[in-house]
Design a protein around this motif. Structure first.
Motif, PDB file in Angstrom:
ATOM      1  N   PRO A   1      25.401  38.708  49.847  1.00  0.00           N
ATOM      2  CA  PRO A   1      26.240  38.359  48.682  1.00  0.00           C
ATOM      3  C   PRO A   1      27.552  39.127  48.646  1.00  0.00           C
ATOM      4  CG  PRO A   1      23.957  38.740  48.033  1.00  0.00           C
ATOM      5  CD  PRO A   1      24.068  39.192  49.438  1.00  0.00           C
ATOM      6  N   GLY A   2      27.534  40.397  49.029  1.00  0.00           N
ATOM      7  CA  GLY A   2      28.764  41.181  49.051  1.00  0.00           C
ATOM      8  C   GLY A   2      29.753  40.638  50.065  1.00  0.00           C
ATOM      9  N   LEU A   3      29.256  40.247  51.244  1.00  0.00           N
ATOM     10  CA  LEU A   3      30.136  39.666  52.250  1.00  0.00           C
ATOM     11  C   LEU A   3      30.719  38.343  51.771  1.00  0.00           C
ATOM     12  CD1 LEU A   3      28.114  40.385  55.523  1.00  0.00           C
ATOM     13  CD2 LEU A   3      30.107  41.614  54.627  1.00  0.00           C
ATOM     14  N   TRP A   4      29.882  37.560  51.063  1.00  0.00           N
ATOM     15  CA  TRP A   4      30.358  36.275  50.538  1.00  0.00           C
ATOM     16  C   TRP A   4      31.458  36.495  49.497  1.00  0.00           C
ATOM     17  CZ3 TRP A   4      30.091  33.989  45.634  1.00  0.00           C
ATOM     18  CH2 TRP A   4      30.422  32.631  45.595  1.00  0.00           C
TER      19      TRP A   4
ATOM     20  N   ALA B   1      24.869  50.127  44.548  1.00  0.00           N
ATOM     21  CA  ALA B   1      26.112  49.833  45.263  1.00  0.00           C
ATOM     22  C   ALA B   1      26.839  48.650  44.624  1.00  0.00           C
ATOM     23  CB  ALA B   1      25.819  49.548  46.737  1.00  0.00           C
ATOM     24  N   TYR B   2      26.080  47.642  44.210  1.00  0.00           N
ATOM     25  CA  TYR B   2      26.703  46.475  43.580  1.00  0.00           C
ATOM     26  C   TYR B   2      27.255  46.818  42.198  1.00  0.00           C
ATOM     27  CZ  TYR B   2      25.589  42.936  47.082  1.00  0.00           C
ATOM     28  OH  TYR B   2      25.562  42.183  48.235  1.00  0.00           O
ATOM     29  N   VAL B   3      26.515  47.613  41.408  1.00  0.00           N
ATOM     30  CA  VAL B   3      27.017  47.932  40.072  1.00  0.00           C
ATOM     31  C   VAL B   3      28.237  48.840  40.168  1.00  0.00           C
ATOM     32  CG1 VAL B   3      25.631  50.007  39.542  1.00  0.00           C
ATOM     33  CG2 VAL B   3      26.299  48.455  37.720  1.00  0.00           C
ATOM     34  N   LEU B   4      28.272  49.716  41.170  1.00  0.00           N
ATOM     35  CA  LEU B   4      29.439  50.562  41.358  1.00  0.00           C
ATOM     36  C   LEU B   4      30.648  49.720  41.758  1.00  0.00           C
ATOM     37  CD1 LEU B   4      30.185  53.564  41.213  1.00  0.00           C
ATOM     38  CD2 LEU B   4      29.741  53.698  43.679  1.00  0.00           C
ATOM     39  N   THR B   5      30.419  48.735  42.617  1.00  0.00           N
ATOM     40  CA  THR B   5      31.495  47.810  42.991  1.00  0.00           C
ATOM     41  C   THR B   5      31.939  46.990  41.786  1.00  0.00           C
ATOM     42  OG1 THR B   5      30.526  47.670  45.203  1.00  0.00           O
ATOM     43  CG2 THR B   5      32.163  46.013  44.622  1.00  0.00           C
ATOM     44  N   HIS B   6      30.984  46.585  40.972  1.00  0.00           N
ATOM     45  CA  HIS B   6      31.282  45.851  39.731  1.00  0.00           C
ATOM     46  C   HIS B   6      32.216  46.672  38.841  1.00  0.00           C
ATOM     47  CE1 HIS B   6      30.569  43.450  36.129  1.00  0.00           C
ATOM     48  NE2 HIS B   6      30.049  44.499  35.508  1.00  0.00           N
TER      49      HIS B   6
END
Length: 291
Positions: A30-33, A94-99
């Motif tokens: 999902p991150g790559l997408w 990692a996703y919430v930090l990117t968010h």
């Protein structure tokens, strides 16, 4: 430092693990997408805002997957799943930090404005508390922290459940009117909590899965109904009745039920499920360690 800490596709012995590699690839996809969508300008007129939203939604999805590891291990006997739970939890952070990073970027890097908005807006304050909590869980997710903290480690990591609920509430508040997506996640969260409640019940696994799936759908419908009845002024009864109109789309309660019923595909035949329930009544327990 162990190979498993350096290379997510390696097991504790440093060998290549197909399961860990597959889970790692699924978590990164999902991150790559999202990154590809940003690079190719495919995320609409406000790409940073869209990326912020998508990383937030994927945070919640991955958190729910992490919470699903133990029920799946217990119900299906997939003991190896426990080896990827840490990876899934760290990925959620990692996703919430990117968010949060995209949120700061959307404000042109103005940290003072971000702090002011977090303090003045309830949904942002709730999201920030969840971020801090997940940071604490990620920072203590390694073997050294487990040894150092002892029994307190388990107590701290039980916060994953209320933190996930805070994240779902943050999503509800951010969505305002169209709360179908957060209602679906709430239904799945409720189902996972019910699996914990029935963890030691002497009931055939298939019956537990069916019952939890039905209650999960009911929780999604109830969450959406109460949201509109209490907060929006939109006729909640009409929203509820829309769940039985299949002309346009499949509503959150049915999706929640389908997701929570999926383990039925992998369950043993009913005869073996009944035998297992009888074994539980007789005092013997499955050879699974609880979380």
């Amino acid at each position: 430092m162990k190979s498993a800490d350096l290379y997510p596709w390696a097991d504790r012995a440093g060998r290549f693990s197909p399961l860990r590699a597959a889970v790692f690839a699924a978590l990164v996809a999902p991150g790559l997408w999202i990154a590809a969508g940003l690079a190719m300008d495919m995320l609409g007129p406000e790409p940073v805002k869209s990326a912020e939203h998508l990383t937030g939604v994927w945070t919640l999805r991955i958190l729910l997957i992490a919470l699903a590891v133990t029920p799946l291990r217990r119900r299906l006997g997939w003991s190896r799943l426990i080896g990827v739970r840490r990876m899934i939890g760290v990925a959620a952070f990692a996703y919430v930090l990117t968010h949060f990073g995209f949120y700061i970027l959307y404000l042109n890097g103005d940290l003072m404005k971000a702090a002011s908005e977090i303090v003045s807006r309830l949904y942002l304050a709730i999201g920030f508390v969840a971020l801090l909590g997940l940071a604490a869980l990620a920072a203590t997710s390694f073997d050294a922290a487990i040894r150092r903290m002892g029994p307190n480690w388990r107590r701290l990591h039980m916060l994953a459940y209320p933190l996930t609920l805070l994240g779902v509430l943050h999503y509800f508040l951010q969505s305002k009117i169209d709360v179908g997506a957060p209602a679906l996640l709430f239904g799945v969260f409720a189902g996972l909590m019910l699996h914990r409640a029935f963890a030691r019940a002497a009931i055939p696994p298939a019956l537990v899965v069916i019952g939890v799936a039905l209650l999960s759908g009911a929780a999604a419908a109830l969450g959406e109904y109460l949201w509109h009845a209490v907060l929006t002024g939109i006729p909640a009864d009409r929203v509820f009745m829309a769940n039985f109109d299949f002309r346009y789309d499949v509503r959150p309660p049915w999706l929640a039920m389908a997701i929570m019923a999926a383990p039925l595909i992998f369950l043993p035949p009913w005869r073996r499920a009944v035998q297992r329930a009888r074994a539980l009544r007789g005092g013997s327990a499955p050879a699974f360690r609880s979380q």
